[in-house]
Scaffold this motif. Structure first.
Motif, PDB file in Angstrom:
ATOM      1  N   PHE A 523      40.202 -92.117 -15.640  1.00  0.00           N
ATOM      2  CA  PHE A 523      41.481 -92.229 -16.335  1.00  0.00           C
ATOM      3  C   PHE A 523      42.642 -91.890 -15.393  1.00  0.00           C
ATOM      4  O   PHE A 523      43.656 -92.579 -15.327  1.00  0.00           O
ATOM      5  CB  PHE A 523      41.480 -91.292 -17.559  1.00  0.00           C
ATOM      6  CG  PHE A 523      42.825 -91.101 -18.163  1.00  0.00           C
ATOM      7  CD1 PHE A 523      43.427 -92.166 -18.848  1.00  0.00           C
ATOM      8  CD2 PHE A 523      43.517 -89.895 -18.045  1.00  0.00           C
ATOM      9  CE1 PHE A 523      44.684 -91.996 -19.410  1.00  0.00           C
ATOM     10  CE2 PHE A 523      44.768 -89.736 -18.610  1.00  0.00           C
ATOM     11  CZ  PHE A 523      45.356 -90.786 -19.284  1.00  0.00           C
ATOM     12  N   LEU A 527      45.824 -94.199 -13.889  1.00  0.00           N
ATOM     13  CA  LEU A 527      47.247 -93.858 -13.886  1.00  0.00           C
ATOM     14  C   LEU A 527      47.828 -93.944 -12.473  1.00  0.00           C
ATOM     15  O   LEU A 527      48.896 -94.511 -12.247  1.00  0.00           O
ATOM     16  CB  LEU A 527      47.450 -92.436 -14.422  1.00  0.00           C
ATOM     17  CG  LEU A 527      47.225 -92.191 -15.909  1.00  0.00           C
ATOM     18  CD1 LEU A 527      47.567 -90.745 -16.247  1.00  0.00           C
ATOM     19  CD2 LEU A 527      48.065 -93.141 -16.750  1.00  0.00           C
ATOM     20  N   ILE A 553      48.229-101.103 -16.705  1.00  0.00           N
ATOM     21  CA  ILE A 553      49.036-100.606 -17.832  1.00  0.00           C
ATOM     22  C   ILE A 553      50.495-100.590 -17.421  1.00  0.00           C
ATOM     23  O   ILE A 553      50.825-100.458 -16.245  1.00  0.00           O
ATOM     24  CB  ILE A 553      48.591 -99.203 -18.326  1.00  0.00           C
ATOM     25  CG1 ILE A 553      48.342 -98.272 -17.112  1.00  0.00           C
ATOM     26  CG2 ILE A 553      47.373 -99.288 -19.210  1.00  0.00           C
ATOM     27  CD1 ILE A 553      48.066 -96.848 -17.522  1.00  0.00           C
ATOM     28  N   GLU A 571      52.439 -94.314 -21.254  1.00  0.00           N
ATOM     29  CA  GLU A 571      52.201 -93.800 -22.599  1.00  0.00           C
ATOM     30  C   GLU A 571      51.112 -92.741 -22.586  1.00  0.00           C
ATOM     31  O   GLU A 571      51.138 -91.771 -23.326  1.00  0.00           O
ATOM     32  CB  GLU A 571      51.803 -94.949 -23.544  1.00  0.00           C
ATOM     33  CG  GLU A 571      53.019 -95.647 -24.124  1.00  0.00           C
ATOM     34  CD  GLU A 571      52.638 -96.858 -24.932  1.00  0.00           C
ATOM     35  OE1 GLU A 571      51.504 -96.873 -25.445  1.00  0.00           O
ATOM     36  OE2 GLU A 571      53.470 -97.776 -25.032  1.00  0.00           O
ATOM     37  N   GLU A 572      50.141 -92.955 -21.674  1.00  0.00           N
ATOM     38  CA  GLU A 572      48.995 -92.051 -21.634  1.00  0.00           C
ATOM     39  C   GLU A 572      49.289 -90.749 -20.885  1.00  0.00           C
ATOM     40  O   GLU A 572      48.543 -89.784 -20.991  1.00  0.00           O
ATOM     41  CB  GLU A 572      47.791 -92.730 -20.968  1.00  0.00           C
ATOM     42  CG  GLU A 572      47.178 -93.857 -21.768  1.00  0.00           C
ATOM     43  CD  GLU A 572      47.801 -95.210 -21.466  1.00  0.00           C
ATOM     44  OE1 GLU A 572      48.942 -95.236 -20.959  1.00  0.00           O
ATOM     45  OE2 GLU A 572      47.158 -96.228 -21.724  1.00  0.00           O
ATOM     46  N   GLY A 573      50.311 -90.749 -20.084  1.00  0.00           N
ATOM     47  CA  GLY A 573      50.586 -89.546 -19.310  1.00  0.00           C
ATOM     48  C   GLY A 573      51.555 -89.838 -18.176  1.00  0.00           C
ATOM     49  O   GLY A 573      52.072 -90.947 -18.069  1.00  0.00           O
ATOM     50  N   ASN A 601      50.197 -85.286 -15.278  1.00  0.00           N
ATOM     51  CA  ASN A 601      50.592 -84.541 -16.474  1.00  0.00           C
ATOM     52  C   ASN A 601      51.018 -83.124 -16.129  1.00  0.00           C
ATOM     53  O   ASN A 601      50.669 -82.169 -16.816  1.00  0.00           O
ATOM     54  CB  ASN A 601      49.444 -84.509 -17.503  1.00  0.00           C
ATOM     55  CG  ASN A 601      49.221 -85.882 -18.109  1.00  0.00           C
ATOM     56  OD1 ASN A 601      50.161 -86.694 -18.163  1.00  0.00           O
ATOM     57  ND2 ASN A 601      48.008 -86.149 -18.535  1.00  0.00           N
TER      58      ASN A 601
END
Lengths: 791, 66
Positions: A523, A527, A553, A571-573, A601
């Motif tokens: 993940f 990113l 993404i 959106e995820e981080g 994050n």
């Protein structure tokens, strides 16, 4: 550990590829096959002389199809008769005694080969075979299948027989013969005992000596007369004038002496002089047979290429016969010999020969492709636009720099000294002659000749050859191979050093990127990759390529602070990456390493380390060189690396980017017109022009046996960090020469003091001459070795 | 005493012969490669020994296979 290495080639074995055969471990099928061939033919002795001597055979299918073409084969052969053909093949892999052994036993592997002989120094094997039983193609395939692929290039074309000049050896042989015999026959007279016996045979001895000196005087010394005559004609007083003068005066006076029975003459000294000076010449002539300093594009280019005829059949044609409009087939790993247009759908071309950078360039159908590229992958078809001599790359060679065979333009150190020495000597001789002529005419002539004899600058002339010859050898042992002794002199004069970037100060090996810190999960990688997509910073690009493909993404926000880093929100981080200041993360600051820190994050994860692709010791080298030399980095690339280089290299270093081959050449020319003595260090064909233009072109090579463009010296890449030492050493060598000049002038003063007063006996001359020679030779040899040891 | 003429003549002739031999050797290319022969002489013997044995073996094998 032995067990981990391949029994055949010595490479490390990757566990999953390991092959066990006959209780031995091999790294690949190729190596196993070679072992099988050898053991089946009772040639496993191959492995006894040296551990793991072999090389993995390469796949060469179709590569040598051109050897079916009779015409091409004829050009390659050294000797040709109905049942006997002789061919010399250059095999770069030859490196140990096992190689010699296996290659000299080729007849066991292939019927039809009668003998094969290796020349280790030249890395060549000379195969004699019967064309009715085997063919050149079969032999080449055999060699390739056992890991000894020969290298056949356009250079071999029309090679014919090279004439070897052995005249110097003959001259030395003759000179030694004369010298030795005359010495023996002169002994009785040295002790000048007035005895019946000596008086009786004096005439016989003297005339015999005279006869023996003739070959040395006429044949062995002939080179000096020619050179002296040439230098008089071009009004340059070189050292050969006093030498030739000394030899001739010695001979004439000695002849006069024995004709009128004045004495025994100086034949012994004369022959000794000739012999020692020739020896000096030989010593200076250290050559590296296995290296070629005169390479041009011919040694890179294939000799033949596959042409597709209009009716679809394939045929091998000589590269010179390619014409505009021909269709050519280029196989995997083959070099494109001419400019053309790609017909096949896609091609991946590696221009590393031209640019020094190993990056594949994708080409599509209809694109122009240039000569010098190497096709990687599938077979491609192309249409020819220009013939070989008109292609872009080969045009570079029609530049003037390559055309003129430069007669050494600069004056050698000996010649510079002799510009003062020769007139001074002649003046002294004339003055003494005039002085004595008022006292005694006979003595006047004696003094005049004695001066010319004693001052014959034997020691002076020997200094440079022995010093430079020895320096050449010492440098050769340290893997810095110079073309000839004159280069050492040039090296000492250099004040500007120009480095090529790619392949010279960087290694050809691809940079590796390593990650340090908390391991990132899929993940987080996703990113990261998406954050990098938006950035054009070179480090981002490289990191982007390094991270495996991820799902795409969209970013919500993307911010790039120039020179600092990136902050991207998804959106995820969120991802923050860049320098340690940017992340406000204090790590031990190792500024020499290029690092990209990662924060996801808001949590610091770790950093990607870009391992330096620059050669080991680059920074220290530049630091050592910068006080004494103007340093310039001349690169064909864009200035993406300017920042890194500026940080690494001393401030005075000039960085010049975006230079095409011709521009590099012009740049050097411009430096020279500003009175600089330029040394260029480069690699690859793109530097060839600049190397030829500069006062000294040094080509750097990972493997000295493989290619390097025309140059004055070849440096093994592993010795790159020693350049500063080599430069200093060349200066010390010149210092040694000056010291030894002083020494030999001292001898001359002693000898002249005898001569001017008219007391030069043959025996004094016979002692002084060899003595001075021996002191000079041992002095320079010791000094150069001492300097080599002191780091 | 005239034996000296004879002796010196002989000595010169011998020296000339050596010079001739040297020049001939150089001309034949003997000194062009000064490394390989030094290695080559080290392995001649073992090769002959091993092969004479094994050649026979392989010939036998061939016969068997026929």
């Amino acid at each position: 550990m032995d067990t981990e290495n391949c029994f055949h080639c010595g490479n490390e074995i990757i566990k999953k590829d390991e092959i066990l055969f006959d209780d031995k471990k091999f790294c690949c099928n190729g190596c196993k096959t070679v072992y099988e061939i050898f053991s089946q033919n009772d040639l496993s002795c191959y492995y006894d002389f040296q551990a793991a001597p072999g090389a993995t055979p390469q796949d060469i299918q179709g590569k040598y199809d051109f050897l079916d073409n009779e015409e091409i084969v004829t050009k390659l052969l050294e000797f040709q008769e109905n049942t006997t053909h002789i061919v010399s093949l250059y095999i770069p892999h030859i490196h140990c005694s096992s190689c010699i052994w296996i290659l000299e036993n080729l007849q066991k592997l292939q019927p039809g080969i009668s003998t094969s002989q290796v020349n280790f120094g030249e890395k060549k094997v000379r195969v004699t075979y019967n064309p009715e039983k085997t063919s050149l193609k079969d032999i080449v395939y055999l060699l390739s299948s056992i890991g000894y692929e020969p290298y056949i290039s356009l250079e071999n074309f029309d090679e014919g027989k090279k004439k070897v000049d052995r005249s110097l050896i003959y001259k030395i042989g003759v000179a030694f013969f004369c010298f030795g015999n005359i010495m023996l026959l002169s002994f009785p007279e040295y002790f000048e005992v007035e005895e019946y016996w000596i008086n009786q045979y004096r005439g016989f001895f003297r005339w015999l000596i005279f006869g023996l000196s003739l070959p040395s005087f006429i044949y062995s010394a002939s080179g000096y007369y020619v050179s002296a005559w040439k230098s008089i004609k071009s009004r340059m007083l070189n050292i050969d004038i006093p030498i030739a003068l000394g030899i001739i005066v010695m001979f004439v006076r000695s002849t006069v002496d024995i004709v009128f029975d004045y004495g025994q003459g100086f034949f012994d000294s004369m022959c000794g002089l000739v012999f020692f000076m020739l020896l000096g010449k030989l010593f200076q002539q250290k050559t590296y047979d296995f290296l070629s300093f005169e390479r041009d594009y011919k040694s890179y280019f294939p000799i033949a290429i596959t042409k597709v005829l209009p009716n679809g059949t394939e045929e091998s044609v000589q590269v010179y016969d390619i014409e505009k409009g021909d269709r050519l087939l280029i196989r995997n790993q083959e070099l494109i010999p001419v400019d053309g247009i790609l017909i096949s759908e896609k091609a991946a071309i590696d221009y590393s020969f031209v640019t020094g950078e190993a990056v594949q360039i994708e080409k599509k159908s209809g694109d122009k492709i240039f000569a010098g590229g190497k096709q990687l992958g599938k077979v491609i078809e192309m249409e020819v636009l220009f013939s070989v001599s008109q292609s872009y790359l080969t045009q570079l060679w029609s530049n003037d720099v390559f055309q003129k065979r430069v007669e050494q333009q600069h004056k050698t150190i000996t010649d510079r000294i002799s510009r003062y020495f020769t007139p001074a000597l002649l003046a002294l001789a004339v003055v003494s002659f005039i002085y004595w002529i008022f006292i005694d005419v006979q003595t006047a002539f004696n003094v005049f000749t004695a001066i010319l004899i004693v001052a014959c600058p034997c020691a002076l002339a020997l200094t440079a050859p022995f010093t430079l010859g020895n320096v050449l050898r010492i440098l050769g042992n340290r893997k810095f191979y110079l073309k000839n002794a004159l280069v050492v002199e040039q090296l000492a004069k250099v004040d500007t050093i120009v480095f090529d970037k790619t392949g010279t100060i960087t290694t050809n090996k691809k940079t590796s990127i390593t990650y340090e810190g908390q391991i990132l999960n899929d993940f987080e990688l996703k990113l990261l990759k998406n954050a990098l997509r938006g950035s054009n910073h070179p480090l981002s690009r490289r990191l982007y390529d390094f991270i495996p493909n991820q799902q795409k993404i969209e970013t919500i926000s993307f911010e790039e602070v120039i020179g600092k880093g990136i902050f991207a929100k998804f959106e995820e981080g969120s991802v923050k990456l860049g320098s340690s200041q940017f992340l406000e993360h204090m790590s031990e600051n190792t500024h020499k390493k290029t690092k990209v820190h990662v924060e996801i994050n808001g949590v610091y994860k770790g950093s990607y380390v870009f391992n330096n692709q620059y050669r080991k010791g680059l920074e220290q080298l530049f630091e050592q060189l910068t006080p004494k030399y103007q340093l310039i980095v001349l690169s064909g690339d864009n200035d993406g690396e300017r920042k890194i280089l500026e940080k690494m290299l001393p401030k005075s270093t000039l960085l010049v980017f975006n230079q095409k081959p011709e521009q590099k050449l012009n740049y050097i020319e411009q430096l020279q017109s500003n009175g600089k003595n330029v040394m260029m260090i480069g690699d690859g064909l793109n530097d060839a022009g600049a190397l030829a233009q500069s006062n000294i072109g040094i080509s750097i090579s990972e493997n000295v046996n493989v290619f390097s463009p025309a140059c004055d010296g070849i440096l093994d890449a592993s010795q790159f960090d020693k350049i500063a030492f080599f430069m200093k050493y060349s200066k010390n060598a010149m210092k040694t020469i000056y010291m030894s000049f002083g020494l030999s002038l001292l001898y001359n003063v002693v000898g002249l003091s005898f001569a001017v007063t008219g007391k030069l006996d043959p025996i004094v001359a016979a002692i002084i001459m060899p003595l001075s020679t021996i002191t000079i030779v041992s002095f320079v040899t010791i000094m150069t070795n001492v300097f080599a040891r002191s780091k | 005493m005239s034996v000296i003429y004879l002796l010196i003549t002989i000595s010169i002739i011998v020296a000339v012969l050596f010079l001739g031999a040297f020049i001939k050797a150089v001309k034949s290319g003997q000194y062009d490669d000064d490394y390989t022969p030094s290695v080559r002489m080290l392995f001649d013997d073992e090769l002959v020994k091993e092969n004479s044995n094994k050649l026979i073996q392989t010939e036998k094998q061939k016969q068997k296979s026929i």
